[in-house]
Design a protein around this motif. Structure first.
Motif, PDB file in Angstrom:
ATOM      1  N   LEU A   1      -4.686   4.140 -13.454  1.00  0.00           N
ATOM      2  CA  LEU A   1      -3.678   4.043 -12.406  1.00  0.00           C
ATOM      3  C   LEU A   1      -4.230   3.186 -11.276  1.00  0.00           C
ATOM      4  O   LEU A   1      -5.423   3.266 -10.950  1.00  0.00           O
ATOM      5  CB  LEU A   1      -3.312   5.427 -11.858  1.00  0.00           C
ATOM      6  N   SER A   2      -3.355   2.378 -10.672  1.00  0.00           N
ATOM      7  CA  SER A   2      -3.792   1.523  -9.570  1.00  0.00           C
ATOM      8  C   SER A   2      -2.644   1.355  -8.582  1.00  0.00           C
ATOM      9  O   SER A   2      -1.488   1.201  -8.978  1.00  0.00           O
ATOM     10  CB  SER A   2      -4.216   0.146 -10.104  1.00  0.00           C
ATOM     11  N   ILE A   3      -2.983   1.393  -7.297  1.00  0.00           N
ATOM     12  CA  ILE A   3      -2.029   1.073  -6.235  1.00  0.00           C
ATOM     13  C   ILE A   3      -2.714   0.098  -5.285  1.00  0.00           C
ATOM     14  O   ILE A   3      -3.784   0.392  -4.746  1.00  0.00           O
ATOM     15  CB  ILE A   3      -1.559   2.326  -5.472  1.00  0.00           C
ATOM     16  N   ALA A   4      -2.100  -1.074  -5.123  1.00  0.00           N
ATOM     17  CA  ALA A   4      -2.630  -2.108  -4.213  1.00  0.00           C
ATOM     18  C   ALA A   4      -4.096  -2.414  -4.497  1.00  0.00           C
ATOM     19  O   ALA A   4      -4.888  -2.640  -3.575  1.00  0.00           O
ATOM     20  CB  ALA A   4      -2.430  -1.692  -2.762  1.00  0.00           C
TER      21      ALA A   4
ATOM     22  N   THR B   1       0.804  -1.227   0.000  1.00  0.00           N
ATOM     23  CA  THR B   1       0.000   0.000   0.000  1.00  0.00           C
ATOM     24  C   THR B   1       0.834   1.273   0.000  1.00  0.00           C
ATOM     25  O   THR B   1       0.309   2.351  -0.281  1.00  0.00           O
ATOM     26  CB  THR B   1      -0.942   0.028   1.223  1.00  0.00           C
ATOM     27  N   ASP B   2       2.129   1.178   0.328  1.00  0.00           N
ATOM     28  CA  ASP B   2       2.959   2.385   0.313  1.00  0.00           C
ATOM     29  C   ASP B   2       3.708   2.571  -1.008  1.00  0.00           C
ATOM     30  O   ASP B   2       4.568   3.442  -1.130  1.00  0.00           O
ATOM     31  CB  ASP B   2       3.948   2.391   1.478  1.00  0.00           C
TER      32      ASP B   2
ATOM     33  N   LEU C   1      -1.405   6.156  -2.353  1.00  0.00           N
ATOM     34  CA  LEU C   1      -2.667   5.667  -1.806  1.00  0.00           C
ATOM     35  C   LEU C   1      -2.891   6.285  -0.434  1.00  0.00           C
ATOM     36  O   LEU C   1      -2.055   6.167   0.462  1.00  0.00           O
ATOM     37  CB  LEU C   1      -2.631   4.138  -1.704  1.00  0.00           C
ATOM     38  N   VAL C   2      -4.030   6.978  -0.285  1.00  0.00           N
ATOM     39  CA  VAL C   2      -4.414   7.568   1.001  1.00  0.00           C
ATOM     40  C   VAL C   2      -5.778   6.988   1.366  1.00  0.00           C
ATOM     41  O   VAL C   2      -6.793   7.318   0.742  1.00  0.00           O
ATOM     42  CB  VAL C   2      -4.486   9.107   0.921  1.00  0.00           C
ATOM     43  N   GLY C   3      -5.784   6.095   2.341  1.00  0.00           N
ATOM     44  CA  GLY C   3      -7.040   5.426   2.691  1.00  0.00           C
ATOM     45  C   GLY C   3      -7.490   4.542   1.545  1.00  0.00           C
ATOM     46  O   GLY C   3      -6.774   3.641   1.131  1.00  0.00           O
ATOM     47  N   ASP C   4      -8.673   4.833   1.030  1.00  0.00           N
ATOM     48  CA  ASP C   4      -9.203   4.024  -0.067  1.00  0.00           C
ATOM     49  C   ASP C   4      -9.298   4.826  -1.363  1.00  0.00           C
ATOM     50  O   ASP C   4     -10.134   4.547  -2.219  1.00  0.00           O
ATOM     51  CB  ASP C   4     -10.582   3.458   0.297  1.00  0.00           C
ATOM     52  N   ARG C   5      -8.442   5.831  -1.518  1.00  0.00           N
ATOM     53  CA  ARG C   5      -8.456   6.611  -2.751  1.00  0.00           C
ATOM     54  C   ARG C   5      -7.038   6.919  -3.202  1.00  0.00           C
ATOM     55  O   ARG C   5      -6.089   6.911  -2.404  1.00  0.00           O
ATOM     56  CB  ARG C   5      -9.232   7.913  -2.567  1.00  0.00           C
ATOM     57  N   LEU C   6      -6.898   7.214  -4.471  1.00  0.00           N
ATOM     58  CA  LEU C   6      -5.615   7.609  -5.025  1.00  0.00           C
ATOM     59  C   LEU C   6      -5.457   9.117  -4.883  1.00  0.00           C
ATOM     60  O   LEU C   6      -6.356   9.879  -5.222  1.00  0.00           O
ATOM     61  CB  LEU C   6      -5.512   7.209  -6.499  1.00  0.00           C
ATOM     62  N   ASP C   7      -4.319   9.535  -4.388  1.00  0.00           N
ATOM     63  CA  ASP C   7      -4.018  10.939  -4.138  1.00  0.00           C
ATOM     64  C   ASP C   7      -3.024  11.429  -5.184  1.00  0.00           C
ATOM     65  O   ASP C   7      -1.992  10.788  -5.425  1.00  0.00           O
ATOM     66  CB  ASP C   7      -3.437  11.090  -2.731  1.00  0.00           C
ATOM     67  N   ILE C   8      -3.311  12.547  -5.820  1.00  0.00           N
ATOM     68  CA  ILE C   8      -2.480  13.111  -6.883  1.00  0.00           C
ATOM     69  C   ILE C   8      -1.700  14.293  -6.336  1.00  0.00           C
ATOM     70  O   ILE C   8      -2.287  15.214  -5.755  1.00  0.00           O
ATOM     71  CB  ILE C   8      -3.340  13.556  -8.078  1.00  0.00           C
ATOM     72  N   GLN C   9      -0.383  14.261  -6.533  1.00  0.00           N
ATOM     73  CA  GLN C   9       0.474  15.350  -6.064  1.00  0.00           C
ATOM     74  C   GLN C   9       1.462  15.730  -7.153  1.00  0.00           C
ATOM     75  O   GLN C   9       1.858  14.891  -7.981  1.00  0.00           O
ATOM     76  CB  GLN C   9       1.308  14.922  -4.850  1.00  0.00           C
ATOM     77  N   SER C  10       1.893  16.975  -7.121  1.00  0.00           N
ATOM     78  CA  SER C  10       3.034  17.385  -7.943  1.00  0.00           C
ATOM     79  C   SER C  10       4.286  16.763  -7.338  1.00  0.00           C
ATOM     80  O   SER C  10       4.420  16.666  -6.118  1.00  0.00           O
ATOM     81  CB  SER C  10       3.162  18.906  -7.960  1.00  0.00           C
ATOM     82  N   VAL C  11       5.191  16.307  -8.186  1.00  0.00           N
ATOM     83  CA  VAL C  11       6.455  15.758  -7.709  1.00  0.00           C
ATOM     84  C   VAL C  11       7.237  16.819  -6.931  1.00  0.00           C
ATOM     85  O   VAL C  11       7.966  16.516  -5.985  1.00  0.00           O
ATOM     86  CB  VAL C  11       7.297  15.230  -8.885  1.00  0.00           C
ATOM     87  N   ASN C  12       7.051  18.072  -7.298  1.00  0.00           N
ATOM     88  CA  ASN C  12       7.818  19.161  -6.701  1.00  0.00           C
ATOM     89  C   ASN C  12       7.153  19.777  -5.482  1.00  0.00           C
ATOM     90  O   ASN C  12       7.596  20.808  -4.987  1.00  0.00           O
ATOM     91  CB  ASN C  12       8.058  20.263  -7.738  1.00  0.00           C
ATOM     92  N   SER C  13       6.068  19.172  -5.029  1.00  0.00           N
ATOM     93  CA  SER C  13       5.338  19.753  -3.896  1.00  0.00           C
ATOM     94  C   SER C  13       5.066  18.699  -2.853  1.00  0.00           C
ATOM     95  O   SER C  13       4.680  17.577  -3.172  1.00  0.00           O
ATOM     96  CB  SER C  13       4.006  20.354  -4.383  1.00  0.00           C
ATOM     97  N   ALA C  14       5.258  19.056  -1.609  1.00  0.00           N
ATOM     98  CA  ALA C  14       4.943  18.145  -0.507  1.00  0.00           C
ATOM     99  C   ALA C  14       3.511  18.295  -0.043  1.00  0.00           C
ATOM    100  O   ALA C  14       3.052  17.618   0.840  1.00  0.00           O
ATOM    101  CB  ALA C  14       5.888  18.420   0.665  1.00  0.00           C
ATOM    102  N   THR C  15       2.792  19.215  -0.669  1.00  0.00           N
ATOM    103  CA  THR C  15       1.399  19.486  -0.286  1.00  0.00           C
ATOM    104  C   THR C  15       0.469  18.685  -1.159  1.00  0.00           C
ATOM    105  O   THR C  15       0.609  18.670  -2.371  1.00  0.00           O
ATOM    106  CB  THR C  15       1.060  20.975  -0.441  1.00  0.00           C
TER     107      THR C  15
END
Length: 253
Positions: free
Chosen positions: A211-214, A197-198, A237-251
């Motif tokens: 896209l799929s994770i676990a 899951t990580d 993966l955050v809980g039961d959903r896929l989370d989209i982030q910029s590679v350059n952002s920790a937010t």
């Protein structure tokens, strides 16, 4: 017939098959039908005939006995193709097998440790478009240096997958660990295929079909979210959903 022209009637090769998990929290067919209809938005080809493993491990205590014939027919109605049942109780086994489904314990074999000599890359599952020979590192990482074409499937068993070239529409990347694409990702990417899951998915230019994770997945028939399309992006993966982030952002986006 000469030996050189002889062709065997059948040949068995090792292949990687990815199936979605249909996790049942109830055996109520009406509730399941309503939930699937809402999930797919009524789109008839939402699942495109995907193989499915029915997971009964989360059924609510005291649930009614599963009507297997109706449940199988319901999943097929939404173009899911049930092939196995996971976490079945002993009293379910005979009926499950009578309906032609396999039993899946949910346990996976641990990947073999890497050999001291350089490993030979396994051929991809699709014979129509063979993959270029990957380099396999000591930590189990697979590296692909050439474009991944439509119809190709690349599987990094037991580790991460790194692709240095473009991944075209219709191509599929699978890894038990994370997936890194240092180019454009247009096809499908399934990370954490063994349940990790990580695991994450990274691409310098993100424009995927799926896209799929676990086992948790999203499709993008209407295009990838505009804020991140064709941008350096990571998926986690955050809980039961896929989370989209910029590679350059920790937010989180």
């Amino acid at each position: 017939m000469s030996k050189s022209t002889f062709q065997k009637p059948i040949e068995i090769k090792i292949s990687t098959v990815v199936a979605v998990s249909a996790i049942l929290y109830t055996s109520d067919g009406i509730a399941l039908d309503a939930a699937l209809n809402e999930m797919t938005g009524g789109v008839p080809d939402f699942f495109e005939g995907d193989l499915a493993v029915i997971d009964v491990g989360s059924l609510a205590p005291g649930s009614e006995r599963i009507d297997w014939a109706s449940t199988i027919a319901l999943l097929k109605k939404y173009r899911l193709n049930p092939v196995a049942v996971r976490n079945a109780t002993p009293d379910m086994v005979e009926e499950i097998q009578a309906h032609g489904l396999s039993l899946d314990s949910g346990k996976r074999e641990e990947p073999a440790p890497p050999a001291p000599a350089p490993a030979k890359a396994a051929a991809p599952a699709s014979a129509a478009a063979p993959a270029a020979a990957p380099a396999v590192g000591a930590g189990g990482t697979m590296i692909i240096d050439t474009p991944v074409r439509a119809g190709q499937r690349i599987y990094a068993r037991g580790g991460d997958l790194i692709v240095m070239a473009v991944v075209n529409n219709g191509a599929e990347l699978i890894a038990d660990g994370s997936i890194h694409v240092y180019n454009t990702l247009n096809g499908r990417a399934l990370a954490g295929a063994s349940g990790k899951t990580d695991a994450r998915i990274f691409a310098l230019s993100m424009a995927p079909e799926l896209l799929s994770i676990a086992g948790v997945y999203s499709t993008f028939e209407d295009g990838f979210p505009a804020a991140h399309a064709r941008q350096p992006t990571q998926i986690r993966l955050v809980g039961d959903r896929l989370d989209i982030q910029s590679v350059n952002s920790a937010t989180r986006a």
